[in-house]
Design a protein around this motif. Structure first.
Motif, PDB file in Angstrom:
ATOM      1  N   VAL A  33       0.836  -1.196   0.000  1.00  0.00           N
ATOM      2  CA  VAL A  33       0.000   0.000   0.000  1.00  0.00           C
ATOM      3  C   VAL A  33       0.873   1.249   0.000  1.00  0.00           C
ATOM      4  O   VAL A  33       1.811   1.373   0.787  1.00  0.00           O
ATOM      5  CB  VAL A  33      -0.928   0.012   1.232  1.00  0.00           C
ATOM      6  CG1 VAL A  33      -1.661   1.343   1.335  1.00  0.00           C
ATOM      7  CG2 VAL A  33      -1.920  -1.140   1.157  1.00  0.00           C
ATOM      8  N   SER A  78      -3.411   1.181  -3.656  1.00  0.00           N
ATOM      9  CA  SER A  78      -4.348   1.674  -2.648  1.00  0.00           C
ATOM     10  C   SER A  78      -4.823   0.518  -1.785  1.00  0.00           C
ATOM     11  O   SER A  78      -4.539  -0.647  -2.071  1.00  0.00           O
ATOM     12  CB  SER A  78      -5.551   2.352  -3.315  1.00  0.00           C
ATOM     13  OG  SER A  78      -6.271   1.427  -4.104  1.00  0.00           O
ATOM     14  N   ARG A  79      -5.529   0.836  -0.736  1.00  0.00           N
ATOM     15  CA  ARG A  79      -6.120  -0.201   0.099  1.00  0.00           C
ATOM     16  C   ARG A  79      -7.302  -0.797  -0.656  1.00  0.00           C
ATOM     17  O   ARG A  79      -8.201  -0.084  -1.085  1.00  0.00           O
ATOM     18  CB  ARG A  79      -6.592   0.383   1.435  1.00  0.00           C
ATOM     19  CG  ARG A  79      -5.443   0.923   2.282  1.00  0.00           C
ATOM     20  CD  ARG A  79      -5.957   1.399   3.632  1.00  0.00           C
ATOM     21  NE  ARG A  79      -4.889   1.927   4.441  1.00  0.00           N
ATOM     22  CZ  ARG A  79      -4.072   1.197   5.192  1.00  0.00           C
ATOM     23  NH1 ARG A  79      -4.222  -0.111   5.226  1.00  0.00           N
ATOM     24  NH2 ARG A  79      -3.114   1.755   5.907  1.00  0.00           N
TER      25      ARG A  79
END
Length: 257
Positions: A33, A78-79
């Motif tokens: 991440v 990204s998460r």
């Protein structure tokens, strides 16, 4: 990455093969991440494809929500967020597998009991009839995403505790062992804040945002067979839907009414 990972004879588009390779690196932790994903130029050179194909692969990652693009800086991991799709009746396991991850469960409770009035009303049960109560933390790979509390009429699956492995898919067990095929569901989503227990089980802070889903699932005949209350991490879940606009009545129809 190397050109060997691409099958140029396959009907699967090259951009999609690249997307899957990048997804594998993200899931394995090779790309973490916040880290940058290889650029269009790097992908094009290392995979032997055009910049347009590389760009399409990166855009597809962003559309999945696993990466985001910053103008002039590049694309970053990204998460990952689970998409709760209100257009389909899917189990948690089906949703997670559709995202390319492995569903897992941690059982908190699995027992037979008399339901409270809300559950009995949702399942159309008389006061004396029992249900199976199954409460689990559901995970994608090793990431806890939700707490799920399921209620099923015991008369429909009387030996469920013998035949069901709570770490596996409940819908698959119901279909294979009892012929219970869930076809319809009513589901309500509400925004809320995590309690102290929910935060502990989901590995984030108390009062963090969560989605609370309440689902009643039915057979095609309309008989209710499942009542579920679940709590999803708000930072790991998003709700998607498709809305259609009713066609407007033409002037003659409006006048006739």
């Amino acid at each position: 990455m190397s050109p060997e990972v691409l099958d140029r004879q396959s009907v699967i588009p090259l951009y999609y093969q690249i997307q899957q390779r990048l997804l594998e690196q993200i899931r394995s932790g090779a790309l973490k991440v916040g880290q940058p994903v290889p650029s269009e130029q790097e992908i094009a050179e290392r995979m032997g494809v055009s910049r347009m194909t590389a760009r399409q692969a990166l855009k597809s990652l962003c559309s999945l929500g696993v990466a985001y693009s910053q103008r002039g800086k590049g694309t970053f991991v990204s998460r990952m967020k689970l998409e709760k799709d209100f257009r389909q009746v899917l189990s948690f396991s089906e949703e997670i597998r559709a995202r390319g991850s492995r569903p897992r469960s941690r059982v908190l409770a699995f027992k037979r009991l008399r339901p409270d009035s809300d559950v009995a009303e949702a399942l159309h049960l008389p006061a004396h009839e029992e249900v199976f109560f199954l409460r689990r933390v559901r995970l994608a790979d090793s990431m806890p995403l939700c707490i799920e509390a399921t209620h099923l009429p015991a008369r429909l699956c009387p030996d469920l505790q013998k035949k069901f492995d709570p770490s596996q898919s409940l819908y698959q067990t119901l279909s294979q062992n009892y012929g219970i095929q869930i076809d319809l569901a009513d589901e309500v989503a509400e925004a809320s804040a995590a309690s102290a227990e929910e935060a502990r089980l989901l590995h984030f802070r108390k009062n963090s945002p969560v989605f609370r889903f309440t689902r009643t699932a039915y057979l095609l005949t309309g008989e209710p067979v499942e009542f579920v209350k679940s709590v999803y991490r708000g930072d790991r879940c998003k709700v998607v839907n498709r809305l259609t606009r009713q066609p407007r009545l033409d002037a003659e129809q409006e006048h006739a009414m």
